[in-house]
Design an enzyme around this catalytic site. Structure first.
Site, PDB file in Angstrom:
ATOM      1  N   ASP A 209       0.860  -1.182   0.000  1.00  0.00           N
ATOM      2  CA  ASP A 209       0.000   0.000   0.000  1.00  0.00           C
ATOM      3  C   ASP A 209       0.897   1.234   0.000  1.00  0.00           C
ATOM      4  OD1 ASP A 209      -2.123  -1.699   0.231  1.00  0.00           O
ATOM      5  OD2 ASP A 209      -2.814  -0.963   2.172  1.00  0.00           O
ATOM      6  N   ASP A 211       0.413   3.847   1.673  1.00  0.00           N
ATOM      7  CA  ASP A 211       0.350   4.589   2.938  1.00  0.00           C
ATOM      8  C   ASP A 211       0.987   3.860   4.113  1.00  0.00           C
ATOM      9  OD1 ASP A 211      -1.566   2.606   3.260  1.00  0.00           O
ATOM     10  OD2 ASP A 211      -3.274   3.962   3.033  1.00  0.00           O
ATOM     11  N   TRP A 271     -13.282  -1.744  -2.329  1.00  0.00           N
ATOM     12  CA  TRP A 271     -12.486  -2.029  -1.141  1.00  0.00           C
ATOM     13  C   TRP A 271     -12.759  -3.421  -0.568  1.00  0.00           C
ATOM     14  CZ3 TRP A 271     -13.321  -3.428   3.844  1.00  0.00           C
ATOM     15  CH2 TRP A 271     -12.245  -3.264   4.736  1.00  0.00           C
ATOM     16  N   GLU A 274      -9.647  -8.725  -1.338  1.00  0.00           N
ATOM     17  CA  GLU A 274      -8.593  -9.233  -2.237  1.00  0.00           C
ATOM     18  C   GLU A 274      -7.394  -9.778  -1.456  1.00  0.00           C
ATOM     19  OE1 GLU A 274      -8.784  -6.070  -1.415  1.00  0.00           O
ATOM     20  OE2 GLU A 274      -6.696  -5.760  -0.888  1.00  0.00           O
ATOM     21  N   ASP A 275      -7.136  -9.201  -0.286  1.00  0.00           N
ATOM     22  CA  ASP A 275      -6.007  -9.706   0.517  1.00  0.00           C
ATOM     23  C   ASP A 275      -6.329 -11.078   1.122  1.00  0.00           C
ATOM     24  OD1 ASP A 275      -7.957  -8.407   2.015  1.00  0.00           O
ATOM     25  OD2 ASP A 275      -6.564  -7.617   3.502  1.00  0.00           O
ATOM     26  N   MET A 301       0.398   3.360   9.368  1.00  0.00           N
ATOM     27  CA  MET A 301      -0.356   3.730   8.178  1.00  0.00           C
ATOM     28  C   MET A 301      -0.740   5.201   8.293  1.00  0.00           C
ATOM     29  SD  MET A 301      -3.850   2.225   6.456  1.00  0.00           S
ATOM     30  CE  MET A 301      -4.961   3.476   7.083  1.00  0.00           C
ATOM     31  N   HIS A 304      -6.241   8.204   6.795  1.00  0.00           N
ATOM     32  CA  HIS A 304      -6.952   8.748   5.632  1.00  0.00           C
ATOM     33  C   HIS A 304      -8.409   8.324   5.695  1.00  0.00           C
ATOM     34  CE1 HIS A 304      -7.207   4.755   3.752  1.00  0.00           C
ATOM     35  NE2 HIS A 304      -5.976   4.554   4.192  1.00  0.00           N
ATOM     36  N   ARG A 306     -11.777   6.980   3.410  1.00  0.00           N
ATOM     37  CA  ARG A 306     -11.973   6.095   2.263  1.00  0.00           C
ATOM     38  C   ARG A 306     -12.037   6.924   0.983  1.00  0.00           C
ATOM     39  NH1 ARG A 306     -14.358   1.401   3.296  1.00  0.00           N
ATOM     40  NH2 ARG A 306     -12.665   1.299   4.735  1.00  0.00           N
TER      41      ARG A 306
END
Ligand code: UD2
Ligand code: MN
Length: 358
Positions: A209, A211, A271, A274-275, A301, A304, A306
């Site tokens: 990612d 971030d 979102w 997928e992980d 992280m 932030h 979404r």
């Protein structure tokens, strides 16, 4: 007459052998003297270095073979270029002596990357390799991206020195989704894998990612015997794993491991999920997840909200339940995309891609 004639032929043959030996010795001496001269300079990359670098691209052979191959090739093909100066380089050690351990990061700081862009050690496109030794792995860092310029600055600011302290031969690939359709993190990872391999013979892929910043350089961004989860201890989750199967944030897979699981799924739009899908793939192929300990694996992280067009994917639970059935047909073997543009910054290669829409 007979013995005398024989003696004369023998004599001539001997003289020829001696002459050839002398010539050979002089050439060897000449090359030896030139290479010693080069070495003592500790010069920045020379044409000789470039020869070695170019050759390495195409040869995935062991260091020692590689060194002698490149020496031979340059000697044979070009008598005017210098002998590679890095021929005596040894493999980097398992643990880099440059590590400093835990470090804090501060996201309120204004980042100016221009100073870093002048670092002669990083070559255009965000490529680096240590000068002091031959890296154990060639690592491509793949970052899925859209509209996160500020986060990218922090990532580059902290990660370049971090990766350099780990003595990695690496390249940074920012894979930007073109247009404003629903985001697809996993498909961008697949694109990154495919595009990075077109440039260099990478053997390890870090999927990160934009971030997430690791706090301890003992958390090596390289590949291991099993697929590796690197973001194991994040501030966002109270510096612990949110659940045992968690594989999000930052992960590492060798080329072999990645191909074994057919890469990431291409059809998780929006979102989430997928992980977990890639985690399923890893276990269904008989592999396990390797992790650093919770101290070394600490990371932060950047906070932030979404993003637009990355709303939670309502199909994610159904999809995760069907990984076993879908993984062979949906992955790197079914990937399609179109490169819209490629930007070579000093600190990264940004590839903007059209990956379609749900
Ligand atoms: C979590 C996971 C992440 C992924 C995601 C679900 C953590 C720390 N990370 O992240 O790995 O599984 O959930 O999809 O738990 N991005 C953009 N632009 C966008 C949207 C996303 O650049 O408009 C990229 C960017 O690299 C970002 C990543 O996608 O870091 C993940 O998206 P996120 O940060 O919004 O999701 P987050 O933090 O919930
Ligand atoms: Mn995030």
């Amino acid at each position: 007459m007979e013995p005398r004639a024989n003696f004369s032929v023998l004599h001539r043959a001997c003289a020829l052998v001696v002459a050839l030996c002398t010539l050979h010795l002089s050439v060897m001496l000449l090359f030896y003297l030139r290479s010693t001269g080069d070495e003592s300079e500790h010069a920045p990359p020379s044409p000789g270095n470039f020869t070695l670098r170019t050759l390495r691209k195409g040869h995935s052979v062991s260091t020692s073979t590689m060194t002698s191959t490149s020496t031979m090739t340059s000697t044979m093909t070009s008598t005017s270029t210098a002998i590679p100066t890095t021929q005596a380089l040894e493999k980097c050690p398992d643990t880099s002596p440059l590590l400093v351990g835990p470090r804090n990061v501060n996201f309120s700081q204004t980042i100016d990357l221009n100073e870093m862009r002048q670092d002669p050690k990083v070559s255009v496109g965000g490529r680096y390799k240590p000068r002091e030794c031959v890296s154990l792995q060639k690592v491509a860092l793949i970052i899925p991206f859209r509209h996160r310029e500020e986060h990218m600055k922090h990532w580059l600011y902290y990660l370049h020195p971090f990766l350099q302290r780990q003595q990695l031969d690496y390249g940074v690939y920012v894979i930007e989704q073109d247009g404003e359709d629903t985001f697809n993190r996993a498909k961008l990872m697949n694109v990154g894998y495919a595009e990075a391999l077109k440039e260099y013979d990478y053997d390890c892929f870090i999927f990160s990612d934009v971030d997430i910043i690791p706090l301890d350089d003992r958390n090596t961004y390289r590949c291991f015997d099993q697929p590796r989860h690197l973001a194991v201890s994040m501030d966002k989750f109270g510096f612990r794993l949110p659940y045992n199967q968690y594989f999000g944030g930052v992960s590492a897979m060798s080329k072999e491991q990645y191909l074994k699981v057919n890469g990431f799924p291409n059809n998780y739009w929006g979102w989430g999920g997928e992980d977990d899908d890639i985690y399923n793939r890893v276990t269904f192929r008989g592999m396990s997840v390797s992790r650093p300990d919770g101290v070394v694996g600490r990371c932060k992280m950047i906070q932030h909200v979404r993003d637009n067009k990355n709303e939670p994917n309502p199909q994610r639970f159904d999809r995760i339940a069907r990984t076993r059935q879908t993984m062979d047909s949906d992955g790197i073997n079914s990937l399609t995309y179109r490169v819209v543009r490629t930007e070579k910054d000093q600190l990264f290669t940004k590839i903007t891609v059209d990956i379609g829409k749900p």
